[in-house]
Design an enzyme around this catalytic site. Structure first.
Site, PDB file in Angstrom:
ATOM      1  N   HIS A   4     -25.137  30.923  16.614  1.00  0.00           N
ATOM      2  CA  HIS A   4     -24.631  30.794  17.980  1.00  0.00           C
ATOM      3  C   HIS A   4     -23.112  30.919  17.936  1.00  0.00           C
ATOM      4  CE1 HIS A   4     -28.697  29.385  18.118  1.00  0.00           C
ATOM      5  NE2 HIS A   4     -28.686  29.250  19.428  1.00  0.00           N
ATOM      6  N   HIS A  50       0.815  -1.219   0.000  1.00  0.00           N
ATOM      7  CA  HIS A  50       0.000   0.000   0.000  1.00  0.00           C
ATOM      8  C   HIS A  50       0.848   1.268   0.000  1.00  0.00           C
ATOM      9  CE1 HIS A  50      -3.178   2.845   0.960  1.00  0.00           C
ATOM     10  NE2 HIS A  50      -2.528   3.224   2.035  1.00  0.00           N
ATOM     11  N   ASP A 105     -25.569  27.609  27.293  1.00  0.00           N
ATOM     12  CA  ASP A 105     -25.033  26.298  26.905  1.00  0.00           C
ATOM     13  C   ASP A 105     -23.565  26.141  27.292  1.00  0.00           C
ATOM     14  OD1 ASP A 105     -27.263  24.983  26.021  1.00  0.00           O
ATOM     15  OD2 ASP A 105     -27.028  25.538  23.925  1.00  0.00           O
ATOM     16  N   ARG A 165     -29.102  35.731  13.206  1.00  0.00           N
ATOM     17  CA  ARG A 165     -29.687  34.467  12.718  1.00  0.00           C
ATOM     18  C   ARG A 165     -31.097  34.713  12.184  1.00  0.00           C
ATOM     19  NH1 ARG A 165     -31.953  30.845  17.746  1.00  0.00           N
ATOM     20  NH2 ARG A 165     -32.257  32.538  19.221  1.00  0.00           N
ATOM     21  N   PHE A 216     -19.661  23.605  16.306  1.00  0.00           N
ATOM     22  CA  PHE A 216     -19.721  22.230  15.807  1.00  0.00           C
ATOM     23  C   PHE A 216     -19.042  22.082  14.440  1.00  0.00           C
ATOM     24  CE2 PHE A 216     -23.776  21.597  18.549  1.00  0.00           C
ATOM     25  CZ  PHE A 216     -22.988  21.564  19.688  1.00  0.00           C
ATOM     26  N   ARG A 226     -26.796  34.522  18.163  1.00  0.00           N
ATOM     27  CA  ARG A 226     -28.042  34.089  18.779  1.00  0.00           C
ATOM     28  C   ARG A 226     -28.812  35.303  19.289  1.00  0.00           C
ATOM     29  NH1 ARG A 226     -29.215  31.531  24.683  1.00  0.00           N
ATOM     30  NH2 ARG A 226     -31.395  31.054  24.277  1.00  0.00           N
ATOM     31  N   GLU A 279     -22.961  16.364  11.557  1.00  0.00           N
ATOM     32  CA  GLU A 279     -22.353  17.482  10.839  1.00  0.00           C
ATOM     33  C   GLU A 279     -21.457  17.028   9.692  1.00  0.00           C
ATOM     34  OE1 GLU A 279     -23.114  17.733  14.022  1.00  0.00           O
ATOM     35  OE2 GLU A 279     -23.938  19.733  14.301  1.00  0.00           O
TER      36      GLU A 279
END
Lengths: 478, 478
Positions: free
Chosen positions: B257, B57, B265, B153, B233, B316, B207
């Site tokens: 956010h 490989h 959060d 947003r 995220f 937000r 995601e």
């Protein structure tokens, strides 16, 4: 189930926990595979208007709904933050039972300590994240012109194998790239069902899971986990690396093939933004060592900082040992590795595989131009040094050219001009790709002269005159 | 199989392809689920010494093994880059068959164009990534003091819903955060088995898969895919975002956010390094709009750049509409949004939700201190403007304070001091968290004064005197 788990479903936990208790007992009886219990619940259970709705997740219930839910639970809707006496009693019992168990454990460990003082001391050492005395003496020391030049991934292999026999808490592996990352432990076999004492983990092509597993091992305590992949594949696990940094888990990341210099695999495998992505994260040390001594420094720093993850970025290709490098110098984050007579006219800063070409460029430029070369294996550690030390290495008002085969982002803090990567890379022989993008000795010489020319007429902006602001509050003290 | 796929295994393709052909025919007959054919092969098949080994490989076979493999395949081992006449004939037939098919398709499309000129023109427009005329007139325009202040947003929600009815190629969704990202399309339902005309995709908490799907949709052509999640995220999909940038796929990312301002959060959800991580990637535009007009500019820029992915980072919390903002100004990446009389003594640069507090701070500081406020919704676009324009906004030799609730990394190019995030965030009411970390008006005023004081005795380093180097080769031209 298709993964071989023991799977149970409990349909109701709202009207009593007997089904759940039974499922737990069942699960305990299955000892040859992991168990998972799937519990069907309703979100916002008991809320008159929000049960089963997404609005019960993202926003507060509101007064009426809260009162309604309490009534449905058989609680007094007028009372807030109220804990009934029977609940208090129950948890009081839990507390006293737990205290007794803790006491029993302490007694047991005292007896164990008396019977096996060495083993108990070792266990305590490991859970306190203390290192065995003299451990860093085991790390290799390299001498330019004596030791064979190697790729830093090979230096890394020598470092990890120098430490592993003396450091039983070192445990980890690679994301199916062991022969490339060179992270195999010669003193230990694989951790497998039949070899649970093995300390080497075969993670598979699974960077996120690998990092999450290392976070879990660190959280358990007593272990210093490490893991490895190609640097660009940080993109597949940076969410979990962030958790290492946020949770103060000193996981050791060994990321090889750290630039366009990896060659033929091309742009998909060549990191550009990765170094800066990691450097801009709080509580992480990103080392990009230039030779063997700097690689050993990265390992020492990683072990000395159990509350900060360390990423050691290693080259695929061979790098020259630096005359001036020592582990102690590299542990300051940056240091002068070539000094000129008198005040330098130009400073070259580089990291990793770009330090060697800068040293060569300095030889070409001098003696007619006075050049200092700075190797900067770790920006974060350098910025933790005294301002005096920082200025002694980088005065700020001398034309400074940074050379790193990576995004120029982040370098304006340290350098007036950057030889850097403004595009993705390309496939080719490593040395050809370096030359193509300007990381060869010739282009470094040319750009250093160009910079000197440019700053003949233009005052040099003093990079020591950035103002560092003190945040109004210290988040660690609140 | 547990995912509901039609799964077949073919054990041998080395000694004839009949089994594989049969499996393909079987797969074609199954029309109600996706098919996968698992083919058992040996790596390095035919190589005398490397068949079945990992060494086949990662590194070339070498001369002897190559010759041995050729012999095993029935080829002449002495010939290199040799294609036998029967293979040439076979692929010659494939080529002429394909040319005929292509010709047939062209004829068919010519007939279709004659019969349905409007539909054909629309299809051509979409596959050429051209936009309907006047599409940007559909975008909302906001007036400070007239339109209600909103979170960006919500501006984003208005922009996407202004465009979607006129732009059938806009298709996408969110990673199970639709009510938070506000990306639902009012003109279209969900894309589901029974509603294949729906343009809204329910990606789930996934995601990486979401971004990969958008890359796939873009690669197919004729669509402008978008997707959405919380900005932090990005850590779970940046590997796939990198593929968008590398492949020149103009995917639209709506990341809400976008700072510690999201509040309760807490640090797991509060991006710190994310903006700089994305900015240091080649070929991507990162917009962090400060109000409605800047949000509309971000959408316009995204659509105008089909070969560059755009990330729109949205707040937000509610932001004030800026008096001076227009879509055209924001499309230059940065612009003066508060100007003083004469030469400014201090410049404040901010992005997104931090522009509002800087405007307030300027009101407190003036008239005794002459303050300019610069809003910088997109660094990359600003750096594409003429040097004259850049200097007209940021002269470089006036004390400049940047204010962004994100890592300070990358800001030394534009500012002498930074109000930024050097640690992870914390949980609390958004406005309290902003204040705690120094993004309130009071601290901005205080630090601006402190900076002015500092540069009374210290010469201001001129940030317009960084030297930008031209790479020796242009990778787009080789």
């Amino acid at each position: 189930e298709s993964y071989g788990w023991h799977v149970q479903t409990v349909d109701d936990v709202a009207h009593g926990l007997d089904d759940l208790r039974k499922a737990v007992t069942n699960a305990q009886a299955v000892t040859d595979k992991p168990s998972i219990i799937k519990i069907r619940t309703a979100i916002g259970y008991g809320s008159p208007s929000k049960e089963g709705l997404k609005s019960a997740h993202g926003s507060p219930l509101g007064e009426d709904d809260l009162a309604g839910a309490k009534t449905n639970y058989g609680l007094d809707p007028t009372k807030s933050f109220f804990v009934d006496t029977d609940v208090q009693d129950y948890f009081g019992q839990v507390r006293s039972k737990s205290e007794t168990k803790h006491q029993e454990w302490q007694e047991l460990f005292k007896k164990y300590t008396a019977a096996h003082p060495d083993k108990a001391a070792e266990l305590n050492r490991r859970f306190r994240m203390e290192l065995p005395e003299g451990i860093f003496d085991k790390l290799p020391t390299y001498k330019a012109g004596v030791d064979k030049d190697l790729a830093t991934r090979k230096h890394s292999e020598q470092c990890i194998n120098a430490l592993a026999p003396e450091l039983p808490e070192l445990m980890g592996g690679s994301a199916d790239l062991t022969p490339s990352n060179l992270t195999a432990l010669k003193c230990s076999g694989d951790y497998q069902k039949d070899t649970p004492l093995g300390r080497y983990l075969r993670f598979g092509v699974r960077e996120h899971g690998m990092t999450a597993v290392c976070n879990g091992i660190f959280a358990y305590g007593g272990y210093r986990p490490f893991c490895a992949t190609f640097l660009t594949f940080v993109g597949y696990c940076v969410g979990a690396i962030r958790i290492s940094a946020l949770s103060q888990f000193g996981v050791l990341f060994i990321m090889t093939h750290d630039s366009i210099g990896l060659g033929e695999d091309g742009p998909t495998h060549q990191p550009i933004e990765t170094l800066e992505s990691l450097r801009s994260m709080p509580n992480i040390h990103v080392f990009r060592p230039a030779d063997g001594n700097e690689t050993a420094a990265a390992y020492q720093s990683a072990l000395q900082n159990p509350a900060t993850p360390t990423v050691v970025c290693c080259s695929r290709s061979t790098v020259p040992s630096l005359e001036a490098s020592t582990r102690d110098k590299a542990l300051r984050g940056a240091y002068t590795c070539i000094e000129c007579d008198g005040t330098p006219q130009v400073i070259l800063i580089a990291t990793g595989s770009e330090v060697g070409p800068c040293v060569e460029a300095a030889k070409v430029l001098s003696p007619s131009i006075a050049v200092r070369v700075v190797s900067m294996p770790c920006q974060e550690v350098f910025l933790e040094q005294s301002v005096d030390y920082q200025k002694s290495v980088l005065p700020g008002d001398i034309p400074t050219l940074s050379v790193e085969a990576s995004s120029p982002h982040g370098w304006h803090r340290f350098s007036h001009a950057q030889i850097a990567m403004n595009t993705f890379g390309r496939s080719g022989k490593g040395s050809d790709v370096f030359d193509f993008f300007g990381f060869g000795v010739d282009n470094i010489v040319k750009q250093a002269k160009h910079m000197l020319e440019f700053y003949k007429d233009t005052p040099v902006p003093n990079l020591s005159s950035f103002l560092t602001l003190v945040p109004p509050n210290d988040p660690t003290k609140h």
